[in-house]
Motif scaffolding. Structure first.
Motif, PDB file in Angstrom:
ATOM      1  N   GLY A  47      66.163  31.812   4.167  1.00 40.36           N
ATOM      2  CA  GLY A  47      66.828  32.663   4.236  1.00 40.36           C
ATOM      3  C   GLY A  47      68.105  32.779   2.869  1.00 40.36           C
ATOM      4  O   GLY A  47      68.028  34.104   2.987  1.00 40.36           O
ATOM      5  N   LEU A  48      67.856  32.541   2.023  1.00 43.03           N
ATOM      6  CA  LEU A  48      68.721  32.391   0.738  1.00 43.03           C
ATOM      7  C   LEU A  48      67.717  33.101   0.203  1.00 43.03           C
ATOM      8  O   LEU A  48      68.558  33.826  -1.507  1.00 43.03           O
ATOM      9  CB  LEU A  48      69.209  31.155   0.133  1.00 43.03           C
ATOM     10  N   PHE A  49      66.559  32.999  -0.084  1.00 44.76           N
ATOM     11  CA  PHE A  49      65.714  33.390  -0.568  1.00 44.76           C
ATOM     12  C   PHE A  49      65.676  35.229  -0.083  1.00 44.76           C
ATOM     13  O   PHE A  49      65.724  36.270  -0.895  1.00 44.76           O
ATOM     14  CB  PHE A  49      63.907  32.980  -0.603  1.00 44.76           C
ATOM     15  N   THR A  50      65.718  35.085   1.032  1.00 49.22           N
ATOM     16  CA  THR A  50      65.920  36.790   1.482  1.00 49.22           C
ATOM     17  C   THR A  50      66.833  37.206   1.529  1.00 49.22           C
ATOM     18  O   THR A  50      66.803  38.891   0.961  1.00 49.22           O
ATOM     19  CB  THR A  50      65.743  36.435   2.896  1.00 49.22           C
ATOM     20  N   VAL A  51      68.011  36.431   1.292  1.00 49.13           N
ATOM     21  CA  VAL A  51      69.405  37.749   1.062  1.00 49.13           C
ATOM     22  C   VAL A  51      69.054  37.299  -0.947  1.00 49.13           C
ATOM     23  O   VAL A  51      69.644  38.540  -1.246  1.00 49.13           O
ATOM     24  CB  VAL A  51      70.639  36.528   1.312  1.00 49.13           C
ATOM     25  N   TYR A  52      69.000  36.474  -1.825  1.00 48.42           N
ATOM     26  CA  TYR A  52      68.926  36.961  -3.115  1.00 48.42           C
ATOM     27  C   TYR A  52      67.217  37.763  -3.524  1.00 48.42           C
ATOM     28  O   TYR A  52      67.888  39.176  -3.567  1.00 48.42           O
ATOM     29  CB  TYR A  52      68.414  35.481  -3.726  1.00 48.42           C
TER      30      TYR A  52
END
Ligand code: HEM
Length: 486
Positions: free
Chosen positions: A24-29
Motif C-alpha cells: 500500500g505504501l509503495f503504491t501511494v509513493y
C-alpha cells in the motif's frame, strides 16, 4: 485506588498484513511520484510519451536496445521540437536549439554547463580533463593548454604522423582487401583512428594496423560505452545508484579503471621524451616539466584525447565509406574529382585535400546522415528560454543529433545520401541543423585534426582503389546499434 491493567495485544501484525501495508505504501509513493512528475515537476508542461513524462521507465526501456536515437526521432516527429525524455530531461530538435544550448558564453566561458553525465568518464581521475571538466572557467583554462596543438599551424607539422599511418593503412587495404570476401572496414578504420590518436596522445601508436590486430585498450573503450548507457540511466535515481554498486565492476567502472591504468603507464614516460614530438601533449608536457601542470592532469588529458578522438574518427569514416559505396553517383563523382586533381599518389597532401569541394561535401553529408556522436551531449539549464519556451533551472537539456539531422523540416529527403546539398548554392536545406562537432566553447577542439585525417584517408583510398560493397544488402542504418557512440 485504581489498578492499571496493562493492555496486552493478543496478536502482533502478521507477515501478511505487513506485506499488504508495504504494498500500500509503495503504491501511494509511486502514484504520488507519477502525479508529481506529470503535473508539478518544473518541466512538466513539455510534451512527450506518458511513461517518459511520468517516470524513468520510458528512458530505461528505450535507451538499452541501441536504438535510442531512432526512438527520440520518432518522438520528435510525433510531439514536435521539444520532448520530455524523462521527468527532468528535455531533447531539442532544431538549428536554433543548437545555438541556444551550446553557444552562450561570456568572455569565452560557457554559460550553460555540462551536466553530471561527464562525471562518469572523469570519476577515475583526481584532476578533470578538458572533456570531463564541468566547471566552465576551469574548462576554458584547460582548452587553452591545447589551442596551439590543435591549430591549423600545428596540423601542418602533424601531417608526417598522419601520412605515415594512412599510407600503411592504405597499403594493407590493397593487400588484404582485394579478395572476394573483402575486408571489414569497421574494424580497420577503428584500428587506424586509434593508431593515430595513440601516437598523438600517448606518444606511441597502438600498432593495430601494423600487427593487423586489435589492442586491449580499444576493446576496453568499446566496452565502456555500453557501461556508460547503463550508468547514464542509473545516475538518475539515488536508489539505483546504490543498486549499481552491486553490478559487477567489470561491466561498469572496471572498464574505465583498466583504461586509465594503461593511460597512466603510457603517459608516465612522455615527459622523458625530448625532441620535436609534435603531438597533442607537447605544451602540457612542457608545463609538467616546469611544475605548472601536474602529472595527474597530464594523464587525465591524454586519456581524454585518446578516448574522444580515436573511435569517433574511425566510426565516421566507416559510415562515410558505406554510404559512398551504396550510392553509385556520388561515388563516381568523387572518383572523378580526386583522380583529376592528382597525377601521382604522393601528391595527396592535407593542404591539397582542402581544395576538393566534392570530397569535403562527402564528409559533411556522411556525418549528417550518420552523425558520429548520435546521442545528445547534456547540459544543465541555468533557467533559459529556448525555442520561445522557458526551461527551468536544473533541467537536463540537449539537442538530439540524429533527430535533427533527419528532420524533413530541415532536409529534403533526409534519408538520401546526397553530398550535392553542401555544394549546390540553390539547395534549400537548413544546414545549420547538422553540427557533427557541436558548437560554442565546448565544441570539438579536434575538428581540424579529424577532418584533415579523414580527407586524406578518403582521397588516398579513392585515388588508388575501385571499391565495392561485398554485402550489397547491408542496411547500415537498420543494423547499427548506438550506446552513446556507435
Ligand atoms: C569525426 C571525428 C570527431 C567527431 C565527430 C567529434 C565530435 C565531438 C563532439 C560532438 C564534441 C562535443 C561533446 C560534448 O559536448 O560533450 C567533442 C568534444 C571533444 N572532442 Fe571531438 N570529435 C571528433 C574527433 C576528435 C579528435 C580527433 C579529437 C582529438 C584531437 C577530439 C577531441 C575532443 C575533446 C578533447 C572534446 C571535449 C571538448 C570540451 O569539452 O571542451 N575529437 N567532439
Amino acid at each position: 485506588m485504581d489498578t492499571i491493567t496493562p493492555r496486552v495485544y493478543d496478536s502482533v501484525p502478521s507477515g501478511e498484513s505487513l506485506a499488504e501495508a508495504s504494498i500500500g505504501l509503495f503504491t501511494v509513493y509511486v502514484l504520488t511520484h507519477i502525479i508529481y512528475n506529470l503535473y508539478f515537476h518544473p518541466p512538466s508542461n513539455f510534451p512527450g510519451p506518458f511513461w517518459a513524462r511520468s517516470s524513468l521507465l520510458w528512458r530505461l526501456y528505450r535507451s538499452m536496445d541501441g536504438k535510442f536515437h531512432k526512438h527520440l526521432e520518432n518522438c520528435h516527429n510525433r510531439y514536435g521540437t521539444i520532448i520530455r525524455v524523462s521527468p527532468n530531461e528535455l531533447s531539442f530538435c532544431s538549428p536554433e536549439s543548437w545555438t541556444a544550448i551550446y553557444m552562450p558564453r561570456n568572455k569565452g566561458v560557457a554559460k550553460i554547463p555540462k551536466n553530471e553525465f561527464y562525471d562518469m568518464f572523469g570519476a577515475g581521475m583526481e584532476v578533470q580533463s578538458l572533456g570531463t571538466e564541468r566547471d566552465p572557467v576551469l574548462a576554458h583554462q584547460k582548452r587553452a593548454l591545447f589551442s596551439a596543438a590543435l591549430s591549423a599551424k600545428a596540423l601542418a607539422k602533424q601531417e608526417t604522423v598522419i601520412q605515415k599511418n594512412v599510407d600503411l593503412f592504405v597499403s594493407k587495404l590493397g593487400k588484404l582487401g582485394s579478395g572476394e570476401e573483402g575486408i571489414n572496414m569497421t574494424k580497420w578504420f577503428i584500428y587506424l583512428g586509434f593508431d593515430i590518436i595513440g601516437e598523438m596522445s600517448f606518444g606511441e601508436s597502438f600498432g593495430c594496423v601494423e600487427r593487423e590486430a586489435s589492442h586491449p585498450w580499444l576493446e576496453l573503450m568499446l566496452g565502456l560505452m555500453k557501461a556508460v548507457t547503463i550508468m547514464d540511466n542509473l545516475r538518475r535515481y539515488p536508489f539505483l545508484v546504490k543498486a549499481a554498486q552491486y553490478i559487477p565492476s567489470q561491466w561498469t567502472v572496471g572498464f574505465r579503471d583498466k583504461m586509465i591504468k594503461y593511460s597512466r603507464d603510457q603517459t608516465a614516460l612522455r615527459p622523458q621524451k625530448t625532441g620535436d614530438q609534435n603531438d597533442f601533449m607537447e605544451n602540457v608536457v612542457g608545463k609538467v616539466r616546469t611544475g605548472k601542470v601536474t602529472q595527474e592532469e597530464m594523464e587525465s588529458h591524454a586519456w581524454n584525447m585518446a578516448m574522444a578522438g580515436g573511435e569517433t574518427s574511425g566510426s565516421a569514416m566507416t559510415s562515410i565509406i558505406y554510404f559512398l559505396l551504396k550510392t553509385p553517383y556520388p561515388h563516381q563523382k568523387l572518383k572523378d574529382e580526386v583522380r583529376a586533381a592528382y597525377t601521382e599518389y604522393p601528391d595527396i597532401t592535407l593542404a591539397s585535400t582542402t581544395k576538393l569541394a566534392y570530397l569535403n561535401a562527402v564528409l559533411k553529408e556522411g556525418m549528417r546522415i550518420f552523425p558520429t556522436a548520435p546521442q545528445g551531449t547534456p547540459r544543465t539549464s541555468p533557467g533559459v528560454t529556448i525555442e520561445g519556451r522557458y526551461v527551468p533551472a536544473g533541467t537536463e537539456i540537449y539537442v538530439s543529433p540524429w533527430a535533427v539531422n533527419h528532420d524533413p523540416r530541415f532536409w529534403d529527403e533526409p534519408y538520401a545520401f546526397r553530398p550535392e546539398r553542401w555544394v549546390d548554392s540553390h539547395c534549400k536545406d537548413n544546414k545549420a541543423a547538422s553540427q557533427p562537432f557541436s558548437l560554442g566553447p565546448r565544441a570539438c577542439p579536434g575538428k581540424l585534426f579529424a577532418l584533415g585525417q579523414m580527407a586524406l584517408q578518403l582521397a588516398k583510398m579513392v585515388y588508388l582503389y575501385d571499391m565495392e560493397l561485398v554485402n550489397q544488402d547491408l542496411d547500415w542504418i537498420e543494423e547499427s546499434r548506438m550506446h552513446f557512440l556507435w
